[in-house]
Design a protein around this motif. Sequence first.
Motif, mmCIF file in Angstrom:
data_model
loop_
_atom_site.group_PDB
_atom_site.id
_atom_site.type_symbol
_atom_site.label_atom_id
_atom_site.label_comp_id
_atom_site.label_asym_id
_atom_site.label_seq_id
_atom_site.Cartn_x
_atom_site.Cartn_y
_atom_site.Cartn_z
ATOM 1 N N ARG A 140 3.332 -0.766 -12.225
ATOM 2 C CA ARG A 140 3.262 -1.621 -13.426
ATOM 3 C C ARG A 140 1.832 -1.984 -13.819
ATOM 4 O O ARG A 140 1.457 -3.159 -13.799
ATOM 5 N N GLU A 141 1.037 -0.998 -14.104
ATOM 6 C CA GLU A 141 -0.332 -1.185 -14.610
ATOM 7 C C GLU A 141 -1.329 -1.660 -13.562
ATOM 8 O O GLU A 141 -2.512 -1.781 -13.852
ATOM 9 N N LEU A 142 -0.868 -1.962 -12.361
ATOM 10 C CA LEU A 142 -1.800 -2.424 -11.323
ATOM 11 C C LEU A 142 -1.950 -1.356 -10.242
ATOM 12 O O LEU A 142 -1.074 -0.512 -10.068
ATOM 13 N N THR A 143 -3.054 -1.453 -9.503
ATOM 14 C CA THR A 143 -3.266 -0.547 -8.384
ATOM 15 C C THR A 143 -3.207 -1.360 -7.094
ATOM 16 O O THR A 143 -3.939 -2.347 -6.951
ATOM 17 N N PHE A 144 -2.325 -0.952 -6.202
ATOM 18 C CA PHE A 144 -2.160 -1.652 -4.925
ATOM 19 C C PHE A 144 -2.801 -0.831 -3.815
ATOM 20 O O PHE A 144 -2.484 0.349 -3.646
ATOM 21 N N LYS A 145 -3.662 -1.485 -3.059
ATOM 22 C CA LYS A 145 -4.269 -0.799 -1.918
ATOM 23 C C LYS A 145 -3.292 -0.843 -0.740
ATOM 24 O O LYS A 145 -2.857 -1.927 -0.314
ATOM 25 N N LEU A 146 -2.948 0.336 -0.246
ATOM 26 C CA LEU A 146 -2.007 0.459 0.877
ATOM 27 C C LEU A 146 -2.555 1.500 1.838
ATOM 28 O O LEU A 146 -3.559 2.168 1.546
ATOM 29 N N TYR A 147 -1.878 1.671 2.964
ATOM 30 C CA TYR A 147 -2.260 2.706 3.934
ATOM 31 C C TYR A 147 -1.030 3.541 4.259
ATOM 32 O O TYR A 147 0.032 2.975 4.558
ATOM 33 N N PHE A 148 -1.211 4.859 4.213
ATOM 34 C CA PHE A 148 -0.110 5.716 4.671
ATOM 35 C C PHE A 148 -0.245 5.823 6.189
ATOM 36 O O PHE A 148 -1.268 6.277 6.703
ATOM 37 N N MET A 149 0.796 5.345 6.899
ATOM 38 C CA MET A 149 0.748 5.328 8.370
ATOM 39 C C MET A 149 1.952 6.074 8.931
ATOM 40 O O MET A 149 3.022 6.104 8.312
#
Length: 155
Positions: A140-149
């Motif tokens: 939804r228009e935002l960028t979420f910082k995540l980690y693929f683990m």
Amino acid sequence: MKIREFKDKDIPQISKLYFNTVRKINSKDYSREHVETWSPEIYDDSLWSRRFDNYTVLVAEDADMILGFCELQYPGHIDCFYVHYQWQRKGVGTQLLNSVESVAEKNGFKRLFADVSITARPFFSKRGFETVSEINKKYRELTFKLYFMEKYLIA
Ligand SMILES: CC(C)(COP(=O)(O)OP(=O)(O)OC[C@H]1O[C@@H](n2cnc3c(N)ncnc32)[C@H](O)[C@@H]1OP(=O)(O)O)[C@@H](O)C(=O)NCCC(=O)NCCS
């Protein structure tokens, strides 16, 4: 505390738990805008019901209170994984993950993997998950910082 499969009657508690955990716990690592997008004020409970059709959902429960829940999907994808904001760092997540690993092994899954929040990364690291990459997930228009683990399970 016991871990069991989810029932439809759990949905109101799960919905509330999710909202509060994102707003009170994930808010330490994400902006207000991110948190409000991640956990909208109005979220129809029937959406949880439809969503859960695609997962094995486990809940941690104590005296009719849901303390945490998690979703597992073929071939080892962990999606939602949330512990009640007042029950953080009390071993609820560990018990849920132990059960997820048992279910995964029974189903013959070789590997567990997840897009993990900044908040949850230390927990998954502690449980033997390796960080494969950092992800910038658009929602939804935002960028979420995540980690693929991921974690390989021993056969
Ligand atoms: C991640 C989460 C599910 C962990 O659940 P939990 O019940 O608090 O975890 P546990 O108590 O079983 O923690 C086990 C160990 O993991 C590590 N750990 C857990 N949370 C940690 C944190 N915030 N910082 C550092 N280490 C942490 C610790 O080693 C901990 O053991 P200790 O408390 O004896 O030091 C919970 O913090 C949560 O709901 N986070 C917000 C929601 C979220 O981001 N979910 C994941 C979406 S991908």
